[in-house]
Every structure is written in C-alpha cells, then in structure tokens.
Design a protein around this motif. Sequence first.
Motif, short mmCIF file in Angstrom:
data_model
loop_
_atom_site.label_atom_id
_atom_site.label_comp_id
_atom_site.label_asym_id
_atom_site.label_seq_id
_atom_site.Cartn_x
_atom_site.Cartn_y
_atom_site.Cartn_z
N PHE A 1 0.82 -1.21 0.00
CA PHE A 1 0.00 0.00 0.00
C PHE A 1 0.85 1.26 0.00
CE2 PHE A 1 -3.88 2.20 0.53
CZ PHE A 1 -3.74 3.15 1.51
N SER A 2 1.92 1.25 0.73
CA SER A 2 2.75 2.45 0.85
C SER A 2 3.48 2.81 -0.44
CB SER A 2 3.75 2.28 1.98
OG SER A 2 4.58 1.16 1.75
N ASN A 3 3.42 1.95 -1.43
CA ASN A 3 4.04 2.24 -2.73
C ASN A 3 3.14 3.07 -3.64
OD1 ASN A 3 6.33 0.82 -2.07
ND2 ASN A 3 5.80 -1.00 -3.25
N TYR A 4 1.91 3.31 -3.22
CA TYR A 4 0.92 3.91 -4.11
C TYR A 4 0.43 5.26 -3.64
CZ TYR A 4 0.78 -0.66 -6.28
OH TYR A 4 1.12 -1.81 -6.92
N ILE A 5 0.36 6.17 -4.60
CA ILE A 5 -0.43 7.38 -4.42
C ILE A 5 -1.89 6.96 -4.36
CG2 ILE A 5 -1.09 9.56 -5.49
CD1 ILE A 5 1.81 9.53 -4.73
N MET A 6 -2.66 7.55 -3.47
CA MET A 6 -4.07 7.22 -3.37
C MET A 6 -4.91 8.45 -3.67
SD MET A 6 -3.98 4.05 -2.70
CE MET A 6 -5.75 3.85 -2.47
N GLY A 7 -6.00 8.20 -4.37
CA GLY A 7 -6.87 9.31 -4.73
C GLY A 7 -8.34 8.96 -4.56
N TRP A 8 -9.14 10.00 -4.49
CA TRP A 8 -10.59 9.87 -4.50
C TRP A 8 -11.13 10.68 -5.68
CZ3 TRP A 8 -13.58 6.72 -1.59
CH2 TRP A 8 -13.03 6.20 -0.42
N PHE A 9 -12.08 10.07 -6.36
CA PHE A 9 -12.75 10.71 -7.47
C PHE A 9 -14.25 10.54 -7.27
CE2 PHE A 9 -9.17 11.44 -10.39
CZ PHE A 9 -8.20 10.70 -9.76
#
Length: 121
Positions: free
Chosen positions: A29-37
């Motif tokens: 999980f810590s390898n990823y940018i996370m976003g909300w759309f």
Amino acid sequence: QVQLVESGGGLVQAGDSLRLSCTASGGTFSNYIMGWFRQAPGKEREFVAAISRGGSTTSYGDSVKGRFTISRDNAKNTVWIQMNSLKPEDTADYFCAARPGVDLLGLYKYWGQGTQVTVSS
C-alpha cells in the motif's frame, strides 16, 4: 494487482458529515499514491483529492477544498476521505484509486467499485 474496496457511503442531509474508507489488498500500500474521485449522474468523473505515499502531501479539487480531508494509514492499508459541510452537489458515486509513482495528479491504474453518496437538501 491491487484491489480497492470503498465503504461508508449513504444518504445524509445538507450540512452533515460523512467519512468514506477505502481498503487496499494485493500490493504494498505504501508504494501507491491514493486518490478519491467522484462521478455524478450525467457528468464526467471529477478529481476530489489525492495523498502522497507517506501522507505528507495532499491535493484537492477546487469544489471540495476546505470541506474535505484525505488521510491514510499505511499500517492499515486504508485511505479515508472526511467530508464535512456536505452539499447536494456533492451527490455522486465516489471512487478510490491507486497509482504508483510520485505525481498526485497522474493517471490512476487501479480503481474500486465505488460507493454512493447522496446529500439531500
């Protein structure tokens, strides 16, 4: 392959608050940018917020700045979006997304199924 599952949507009244959660599995999980759309009926998908891999940097869409807050806990593989002062125009399906790299606003590779938020006036 990263799997994302959103939860926390529902029907609320204008002015209420709601917190959406997104839990990831199948990757680091810590390898990823996370976003909300979000996507409202008949409208294009809209960027809501994004957070860097470590959580120190965030970005928000203009329509939610000052009302929504994105956060993450890498130990729990979870990202949240706290939504305050909700308006009827916030009604939409909300999607969690993930992407490798460092650019918060690049193309997102993995997507959840979405959770519906309805704000009544």
